[in-house]
Design a protein around this motif. Sequence first.
Motif, PDB file in Angstrom:
ATOM      1  N   VAL A 157       0.647  -1.290   0.143  1.00 31.72           N
ATOM      2  CA  VAL A 157       0.225   0.081   0.036  1.00 31.72           C
ATOM      3  C   VAL A 157       0.706   1.363  -0.222  1.00 31.72           C
ATOM      4  O   VAL A 157       0.476   2.183  -0.702  1.00 31.72           O
ATOM      5  CB  VAL A 157      -1.018   0.056   1.187  1.00 31.72           C
ATOM      6  N   LEU A 158       1.984   1.183   0.828  1.00 28.03           N
ATOM      7  CA  LEU A 158       2.824   2.589   0.869  1.00 28.03           C
ATOM      8  C   LEU A 158       3.405   2.804  -0.417  1.00 28.03           C
ATOM      9  O   LEU A 158       3.465   4.079  -0.701  1.00 28.03           O
ATOM     10  CB  LEU A 158       3.698   2.158   2.183  1.00 28.03           C
TER      11      LEU A 158
ATOM     12  N   THR B 239       2.742   1.780  -3.078  1.00 30.21           N
ATOM     13  CA  THR B 239       1.608   2.329  -4.346  1.00 30.21           C
ATOM     14  C   THR B 239       1.130   3.660  -4.021  1.00 30.21           C
ATOM     15  O   THR B 239       1.065   4.414  -4.936  1.00 30.21           O
ATOM     16  CB  THR B 239       0.461   1.353  -4.294  1.00 30.21           C
ATOM     17  N   LEU B 240       0.785   4.119  -2.846  1.00 27.68           N
ATOM     18  CA  LEU B 240       0.497   5.536  -2.456  1.00 27.68           C
ATOM     19  C   LEU B 240       1.788   6.457  -2.827  1.00 27.68           C
ATOM     20  O   LEU B 240       1.462   7.666  -3.565  1.00 27.68           O
ATOM     21  CB  LEU B 240       0.598   5.732  -0.954  1.00 27.68           C
TER      22      LEU B 240
ATOM     23  N   MET C  29       1.061   9.150  -5.828  1.00 28.91           N
ATOM     24  CA  MET C  29       1.018  10.785  -5.489  1.00 28.91           C
ATOM     25  C   MET C  29       2.486  11.131  -6.145  1.00 28.91           C
ATOM     26  O   MET C  29       2.368  12.426  -6.596  1.00 28.91           O
ATOM     27  CB  MET C  29       1.091  10.763  -3.835  1.00 28.91           C
TER      28      MET C  29
ATOM     29  N   PRO D  44      -0.556   4.324   6.456  1.00 27.18           N
ATOM     30  CA  PRO D  44      -0.816   5.220   5.528  1.00 27.18           C
ATOM     31  C   PRO D  44      -2.354   5.076   4.923  1.00 27.18           C
ATOM     32  O   PRO D  44      -2.884   6.157   4.669  1.00 27.18           O
ATOM     33  CB  PRO D  44       0.054   4.713   4.387  1.00 27.18           C
TER      34      PRO D  44
ATOM     35  N   VAL E 264      -4.904   8.183   5.234  1.00 31.23           N
ATOM     36  CA  VAL E 264      -5.784   8.451   3.833  1.00 31.23           C
ATOM     37  C   VAL E 264      -7.425   8.461   4.388  1.00 31.23           C
ATOM     38  O   VAL E 264      -8.017   9.652   3.942  1.00 31.23           O
ATOM     39  CB  VAL E 264      -5.740   7.679   2.897  1.00 31.23           C
TER      40      VAL E 264
ATOM     41  N   ALA F  49      -5.263  10.394  -3.021  1.00 28.61           N
ATOM     42  CA  ALA F  49      -4.845   9.204  -2.339  1.00 28.61           C
ATOM     43  C   ALA F  49      -5.701   8.084  -2.129  1.00 28.61           C
ATOM     44  O   ALA F  49      -5.408   6.998  -2.030  1.00 28.61           O
ATOM     45  CB  ALA F  49      -4.070   9.665  -1.037  1.00 28.61           C
TER      46      ALA F  49
ATOM     47  N   VAL G 143      -5.342   3.997  -2.767  1.00 31.76           N
ATOM     48  CA  VAL G 143      -5.324   3.094  -1.495  1.00 31.76           C
ATOM     49  C   VAL G 143      -6.401   1.857  -2.160  1.00 31.76           C
ATOM     50  O   VAL G 143      -5.910   0.486  -2.191  1.00 31.76           O
ATOM     51  CB  VAL G 143      -6.009   3.504  -0.226  1.00 31.76           C
TER      52      VAL G 143
END
Lengths: 110, 225
Positions: A91-92, A94-95, A99, B22, B26, B165, B169
Amino acid sequence: MTTSYGEPILWLTIVVIGLLTFMIRVSFIALFGRLDEVPPRVDTLLRYVPAAVLAGLVFPEFLTFGASGPAIDKIAAGGAAVAIAWRTENVLATLLAGMGTLWVFRFLIL
Amino acid sequence: MDSVALRRGIKDVFPLLLGVLPFALVVGVAASNAGLDLELAIGMSVIVFAGASQLAALELIRTDAPILVVIVTAVIINLRMFMYSASIAPYFRDFAAKWKAGLAYILTDQAYALSIARFETEEEIDRLSYYVGVAVPLWIGWQIMTVAGIVLGARVPDAWGIDFAVPLVFLALLVPAVEDRATMAAALVGGGIAVLGAGLPLNLGLPVGASTGIIAGALAERVMA
């Protein structure tokens, strides 16, 4: 744009979602012995809940265009995020990829 | 509590926190964008404590979707937890009822996945302690990062597009959910119908797309079997 719902209705919504979610979580844990497993047909359907729901959340964000046409920055960021999500399933990462790409397009290129 | 099993749970969950924290951040940003104040946002994270459904509900709340649609959408997303509850129930059968309720409340994708893997391979492990070691840090981290997200969401300038974001996710969760051709069919149909239904009244695009996608996945499984 923010919501125009008032606090009481939002609290009520949260409590109802919370109660229903808790009932799902506790269902088989509480009833074990009387209800040992998910009926096979229901289980077959449940298996597809994550893919169907998550795609339903993701696709419109990238494929629904506003009056100004497709948003290049978001499509590029989405592409980078898909690539990283596929490789890392993290997840991290990908974020950061998504971004980061969005910011590169917004602040450096466009 | 068996402190060895408890510590092992904490140790095992640590790497997963990197992905979950994270996500919670979000959720906090999304709550701030939707116009929820700190109390409501924390209330949601404590009462619902299920990230994907919180994000989807917040997006619908932000756009003033009908409350019934918000609730139905959130509940559909959480239906998958029936599977977790059924799968983990035999391992919890000897615990007192009040423990069962507490353990169920902190049941998440991550707590389920780690615990079931451990319970299946190590019969002698103290299951209660291990599960608590996994699930409680997730809960605590979730609440702290929700608050951080609300503060962050209120301060980051709009030009940064921090709200983007949220779909990222979902994307990060979607990719591993597509495991084979049947789940791929569920995703393509669910996502496709949601796009076509984006103009539907009452924000029904998502619940209609998701339900159709679920059925498509089950049909694809039958056709290909």
